[in-house]
Design a protein around this motif. Structure first.
Motif, PDB file in Angstrom:
ATOM      1  N   GLY A 182       0.817  -1.209   0.000  1.00 29.05           N
ATOM      2  CA  GLY A 182       0.000   0.000   0.000  1.00 29.05           C
ATOM      3  C   GLY A 182       0.850   1.258   0.000  1.00 29.05           C
ATOM      4  O   GLY A 182       0.566   2.219  -0.738  1.00 29.05           O
ATOM      5  N   VAL A 183       1.897   1.279   0.813  1.00 23.75           N
ATOM      6  CA  VAL A 183       2.785   2.444   0.834  1.00 23.75           C
ATOM      7  C   VAL A 183       3.508   2.573  -0.502  1.00 23.75           C
ATOM      8  O   VAL A 183       3.694   3.687  -1.018  1.00 23.75           O
ATOM      9  CB  VAL A 183       3.788   2.323   2.003  1.00 23.75           C
ATOM     10  N   GLN A 212      12.251   1.657  -2.126  1.00 25.34           N
ATOM     11  CA  GLN A 212      11.625   0.809  -3.144  1.00 25.34           C
ATOM     12  C   GLN A 212      12.565  -0.297  -3.606  1.00 25.34           C
ATOM     13  O   GLN A 212      12.114  -1.382  -4.007  1.00 25.34           O
ATOM     14  CB  GLN A 212      11.201   1.654  -4.351  1.00 25.34           C
ATOM     15  N   ARG A 213      13.868  -0.052  -3.560  1.00 24.53           N
ATOM     16  CA  ARG A 213      14.822  -1.055  -4.043  1.00 24.53           C
ATOM     17  C   ARG A 213      15.101  -2.141  -3.007  1.00 24.53           C
ATOM     18  O   ARG A 213      15.729  -3.148  -3.329  1.00 24.53           O
ATOM     19  CB  ARG A 213      16.140  -0.375  -4.439  1.00 24.53           C
ATOM     20  N   ALA A 271      14.442  -5.269  -0.269  1.00 25.28           N
ATOM     21  CA  ALA A 271      13.619  -6.471  -0.237  1.00 25.28           C
ATOM     22  C   ALA A 271      12.366  -6.206   0.589  1.00 25.28           C
ATOM     23  O   ALA A 271      12.370  -5.327   1.467  1.00 25.28           O
ATOM     24  CB  ALA A 271      14.411  -7.627   0.374  1.00 25.28           C
ATOM     25  N   PRO A 272      11.266  -6.918   0.340  1.00 25.00           N
ATOM     26  CA  PRO A 272      10.026  -6.661   1.089  1.00 25.00           C
ATOM     27  C   PRO A 272      10.213  -6.706   2.600  1.00 25.00           C
ATOM     28  O   PRO A 272       9.617  -5.900   3.314  1.00 25.00           O
ATOM     29  CB  PRO A 272       9.098  -7.781   0.598  1.00 25.00           C
ATOM     30  N   ALA A 273      11.029  -7.622   3.101  1.00 27.31           N
ATOM     31  CA  ALA A 273      11.228  -7.717   4.550  1.00 27.31           C
ATOM     32  C   ALA A 273      11.871  -6.451   5.099  1.00 27.31           C
ATOM     33  O   ALA A 273      11.475  -5.946   6.156  1.00 27.31           O
ATOM     34  CB  ALA A 273      12.088  -8.931   4.875  1.00 27.31           C
ATOM     35  N   LYS A 274      12.856  -5.920   4.395  1.00 28.24           N
ATOM     36  CA  LYS A 274      13.522  -4.714   4.861  1.00 28.24           C
ATOM     37  C   LYS A 274      12.612  -3.495   4.715  1.00 28.24           C
ATOM     38  O   LYS A 274      12.674  -2.581   5.545  1.00 28.24           O
ATOM     39  CB  LYS A 274      14.829  -4.504   4.094  1.00 28.24           C
ATOM     40  N   ARG A 275      11.778  -3.477   3.676  1.00 24.54           N
ATOM     41  CA  ARG A 275      10.799  -2.398   3.561  1.00 24.54           C
ATOM     42  C   ARG A 275       9.854  -2.431   4.760  1.00 24.54           C
ATOM     43  O   ARG A 275       9.502  -1.387   5.314  1.00 24.54           O
ATOM     44  CB  ARG A 275       9.981  -2.556   2.280  1.00 24.54           C
ATOM     45  N   TYR A 276       9.452  -3.633   5.141  1.00 20.16           N
ATOM     46  CA  TYR A 276       8.515  -3.755   6.263  1.00 20.16           C
ATOM     47  C   TYR A 276       9.154  -3.293   7.574  1.00 20.16           C
ATOM     48  O   TYR A 276       8.513  -2.610   8.380  1.00 20.16           O
ATOM     49  CB  TYR A 276       8.034  -5.196   6.411  1.00 20.16           C
ATOM     50  N   VAL A 277      10.396  -3.657   7.801  1.00 22.43           N
ATOM     51  CA  VAL A 277      11.075  -3.233   9.032  1.00 22.43           C
ATOM     52  C   VAL A 277      11.132  -1.718   9.097  1.00 22.43           C
ATOM     53  O   VAL A 277      10.903  -1.110  10.155  1.00 22.43           O
ATOM     54  CB  VAL A 277      12.485  -3.848   9.109  1.00 22.43           C
ATOM     55  N   ASP A 313      14.014  -3.470  -8.837  1.00 23.83           N
ATOM     56  CA  ASP A 313      14.438  -3.363 -10.237  1.00 23.83           C
ATOM     57  C   ASP A 313      13.270  -3.594 -11.181  1.00 23.83           C
ATOM     58  O   ASP A 313      13.125  -2.884 -12.188  1.00 23.83           O
ATOM     59  CB  ASP A 313      15.549  -4.384 -10.516  1.00 23.83           C
ATOM     60  N   VAL A 314      12.429  -4.599 -10.857  1.00 23.80           N
ATOM     61  CA  VAL A 314      11.268  -4.860 -11.704  1.00 23.80           C
ATOM     62  C   VAL A 314      10.327  -3.660 -11.689  1.00 23.80           C
ATOM     63  O   VAL A 314       9.820  -3.220 -12.726  1.00 23.80           O
ATOM     64  CB  VAL A 314      10.541  -6.141 -11.242  1.00 23.80           C
ATOM     65  N   THR A 315      10.099  -3.114 -10.506  1.00 25.14           N
ATOM     66  CA  THR A 315       9.185  -1.974 -10.389  1.00 25.14           C
ATOM     67  C   THR A 315       9.701  -0.769 -11.160  1.00 25.14           C
ATOM     68  O   THR A 315       8.952  -0.118 -11.904  1.00 25.14           O
ATOM     69  CB  THR A 315       8.994  -1.600  -8.916  1.00 25.14           C
ATOM     70  N   SER A 316      10.976  -0.457 -11.006  1.00 25.21           N
ATOM     71  CA  SER A 316      11.523   0.717 -11.697  1.00 25.21           C
ATOM     72  C   SER A 316      11.518   0.530 -13.212  1.00 25.21           C
ATOM     73  O   SER A 316      11.244   1.477 -13.959  1.00 25.21           O
ATOM     74  CB  SER A 316      12.946   1.003 -11.200  1.00 25.21           C
TER      75      SER A 316
END
Length: 790
Positions: free
Chosen positions: A278-279, A349-350, A352-358, A503-506
């Motif tokens: 969501g963010v 954004q770059r 990993a999902p786990a680090k984004r969550y932290v 990378d995929v998102t960008s």
């Protein structure tokens, strides 16, 4: 010489001292460097007030009785007020362990120094102390009204009055003879917890109580004028006659049921992934469509509802994403004052999902106020404005602490039943269970939204919120890994099952339009989106190469044709600054000059391959692209101008300002730090206490203060240094931004006193105590905008 309290601290030993520091961590934050200094801190008003906030209702009931009975009372006297039993023993033991009381060898209970004058029970001062300040005629008048014999001296008269009011039966009998509603007014004032009254009730009742010492004026000259104070003995006697105070035992544990911990973590992982996603969607939206801000800095309801519709959620969750992203420094303001991604958003954004969550989870954990308050408000205000309560962070921590005490997989049958227990454990913060209904609903909803709670039980993520490394380990184990590949389809869409990597998102954001992000994320390619990538200097070969790197299979032929066709048309028209000219093939130029959608450009044929536009290059480019062409801009020398993406290096994060009285308390030290402090304190010899701060009078002379500040507060501007220098000279209040030893930045209102070495000795209005501030950690200084709210 070492104090008696410091000797008691040494007698505790390492384990006892560690237990004390756990119960009174504010003493460590105050910088106690020796047992002598620790003793002084523990007995200071600010530290005692902090300790009171962590006491449960049972301890507060006992402490009220002790304060009412006065320093030196016995356990038997406390039993007469509250009754005995195991709960009384527990409360007395906890108060003693926190050094708030001490039981001497004679069996009397001594209160900590600040508690001897603290009106914890909501009672006034003893009648003897109140009457000492009044004239002899006033004292004799009260004795006569109570029917007491006249004494030869004022002191003896006060003594007889004090003996009379210490008997609850005599006080009740006297009040029974009062006219009209005097008894009801007196009982109401006795229940009041303020202890002092400006306009206490009906004039007749007030006059009757003043004549008999039930109310005593603070004005020695005009005893009929307030504010009034009800003597401690009168208030205690009336309360006992009203209803006998009893110790409230801890409320029962709320009922629970058993759920599979694996199912809890699975549901929590889905919520955490949705929170992170969501963010990410919010940042993507702000990058293409910056959010308009109100004049006061908030995001209005209309924008919130529009954003909720676009991102397919509700405004409550939008508020959570917005305020968490802002607090995580992922949002900034552009030149127009609109919300856009900050210079840190790409880095986030770059990850990993786990680090984004932290990153987001820890930010949410430390927020002073809840973002989803709109769930319990009929007419919620804008988002991203300073909250009016810092209760949510305390409630968030206590909620997780209570759930962590249950067995893994223990789910509450009804979360609202936890309110009674929390209100009992922290009565000074939460007051009552009824006051917790709305805050609990909001914080529970937020805990579910971020994955801390799932299926009415605490998840593994929730148990690790206070520890960065533990939270990262749990997130790496529970959250799905980022998808490094994309499914490119013949209908010109791209699908990523799960959370796409940075990378995929960008790559996809570069050349396609995002359509939706949920359990799967989709993008769609179009001539405009591909042309936008080429505007930034990418060729068809570059784009096809990047797609080949992330695609699960070969690039579909329709997508390859789209990119090559866009490249063929790209740059057939050129816009050069004159004001401006459009260049191209003769047939194409003729077509453009006759295009109805381009009338606003006032195009005129200058030559078979040249058109003159009546608009600047930027407007001309926009109009041509809107009409379906793919022009490029040329510089004055004829070279192509590459349109780079807007740089974000100069976009500092936008932070929601918090008033100084909402400034969150600094993080408390963990057990390892407390253990180290205990060992250090016990290693110091008794005769080596921290020397008192000696003010260097030469250093603090006006001639030297400016130079000293410039050297030791080098991070401040000249104007800020002048403000600080003037405040030291005049005692003026200032507002400072201060970074503590943990790196957290807080805002404080201070009254600076003097410079002592590397420190600025000041009175801190937030802590209501004198504090030291290292000059090199003062980040900003500004004049006080308003007086601090107390």
């Amino acid at each position: 010489m070492i104090s008696e309290l410091a000797q008691r601290l040494r007698a505790l030993g390492h384990d006892g001292l560690l237990a004390l520091l756990k119960n009174r961590p504010e003493s460590v934050l105050a910088g106690a460097r020796s047992l002598q200094r620790l003793a002084a801190v523990l007995d200071s008003p600010g530290a005692v007030e902090s300790a009171l906030e962590r006491l449960d209702a049972g301890c507060h009931e006992v402490l009220r009785a002790l304060c009412a009975l006065g320093d030196g009372c016995t356990r038997e006297q406390v039993e007469q007020v509250l009754g005995g039993g195991a709960e009384l023993d527990r409360a007395l033991r906890e108060l003693a362990e926190r050094f708030l009381i001490q039981l001497d060898e004679h069996g009397s209970i001594q209160l900590a120094a600040p508690l001897r004058t603290l009106r914890t029970a909501g009672l006034g001062r003893p009648i003897a102390k109140l009457l000492n300040a009044h004239a002899s005629t006033t004292v004799r008048g009260i004795a006569e009204a109570l029917g007491l014999e006249r004494a030869s001296t004022k002191a003896d008269t006060i003594l007889r009055i004090a003996e009379f009011v210490q008997d609850p039966a005599q006080v009740s009998a006297t009040l029974a003879k009062a006219p009209g509603s005097t008894a009801e007014v007196a009982m109401e004032l006795a229940r009041d917890t303020s202890g002092a009254f400006a306009f206490p009730g009906e004039p007749t009742a007030v006059r009757w109580m003043i004549r008999r010492g039930f109310l005593i004026s603070a004005d020695q000259c005009r005893t009929d004028r307030g504010p009034f104070e009800m003597p401690r003995e009168i208030g205690l006697a009336l309360r006992e006659s009203d209803d006998r105070a009893t110790l409230r035992p801890p409320p029962p544990e709320p009922p629970t049921n058993v759920v599979d911990p694996a199912e809890v973590d699975k549901a929590a992982a889905l919520a955490a992934t949705s929170f992170v996603d969501g963010v990410a969607r919010l940042l993507d939206h702000c990058a293409t469509d910056p959010l308009a801000m109100l004049q006061n800095g908030g995001v209005g309801l209309r924008v919130l509802k529009q954003l909720a519709k676009v991102l397919k959620t509700d405004q409550h969750e939008i508020r959570l994403w917005l305020e968490t992203a802002a607090a995580a420094e992922l949002l900034s303001l552009d030149d127009a004052g609109h919300l856009v991604p900050s210079n840190l958003a790409d880095d986030w954004q770059r990850l990993a999902p786990a680090k984004r969550y932290v990153w987001l989870g820890r930010t949410w954990w430390e927020q002073p106020a809840a973002a989803m308050f709109s769930k319990v408000v009929d007419k919620p205000g804008p988002a991203m404005l300073p909250g009016d309560s810092a209760l949510d962070r305390a409630l968030r921590i206590d909620l997780v602490t209570e759930l962590a005490a249950l067995e893994p997989g223990a789910a509450l049958d009804e979360p609202g039943l936890l309110n009674e227990k929390l209100a009992w454990k922290r009565p000074m913060i939460y007051r009552s269970a009824a006051d917790l209904v709305d805050p609990m609903r909001v914080n529970w909803a937020e805990a579910e939204a971020v994955g801390a709670v799932a299926r009415d039980a605490l998840s593994t993520l929730g148990r690790c919120l206070s520890d960065d490394q533990a939270l990262l380990d749990a997130a790496l184990r529970l959250l799905p890994r980022a998808e490094e590949t994309v499914l490119l389809q013949a209908d010109l869409s791209a699908v990523v099952a799960g959370t796409p990597s940075g990378d995929v998102t960008s790559t996809l954001n570069l050349m396609a339009e995002p359509e939706g992000r949920d359990t799967a994320s989709t993008w769609r390619f179009s001539p405009d989106s591909v042309r936008r990538a080429m505007d930034q200097g990418y060729s068809a070969e570059d784009l096809l190469g990047r797609l080949a790197e992330i695609s699960r299979a070969d690039v579909p032929q329709p997508l390859e044709y789209l990119i090559k066709d866009a490249a063929r048309r790209f740059g057939q028209l050129q816009v050069r600054s004159v004001r401006c000219c459009v260049l191209g093939d003769e047939a194409l130029v003729l077509e453009v000059s006759r295009h109805r959608a381009l009338r606003e450009l006032s195009l005129r044929v200058l030559a078979p391959t040249v058109l003159a536009s009546g608009k600047p290059p930027e407007e001309t480019l926009t109009a041509l692209r809107k009409a379906g062409y793919s022009p490029v801009q040329q510089a004055d020398d004829g070279t192509v101008v590459i349109e780079r993406a807007v740089a974000t290096d100069d976009r500092p994060p936008v932070l929601v300002a918090q008033p100084h009285y909402l400034d969150p308390a600094p993080d408390l030290p963990d057990e390892a730090e407390l253990r180290e402090v205990a060992m250090h304190l016990l290693a110091q010899p008794d005769d080596v206490a921290r020397p008192p701060v000696m003010v260097d009078l030469v250093e603090n002379t006006p001639a030297n203060v400016g130079r000293i500040l410039a050297e030791r507060a080098a991070g401040l501007s000249d104007l800020e240094l002048e403000l600080l220098e003037e405040a030291l000279a005049t005692g003026t209040d200032l507002e400072i931004s201060y970074r503590d030893q943990r790196g957290s930045c807080t805002t404080r209102v201070i009254t600076p006193h003097f410079i002592a070495g590397e420190y600025l000795e000041s009175y801190c209005h937030l802590r209501d105590d004198d504090r030291q501030f290292r000059l090199d950690r003062v980040r900003a200084v500004s004049p006080l905008k308003r007086r601090p709210t107390r």
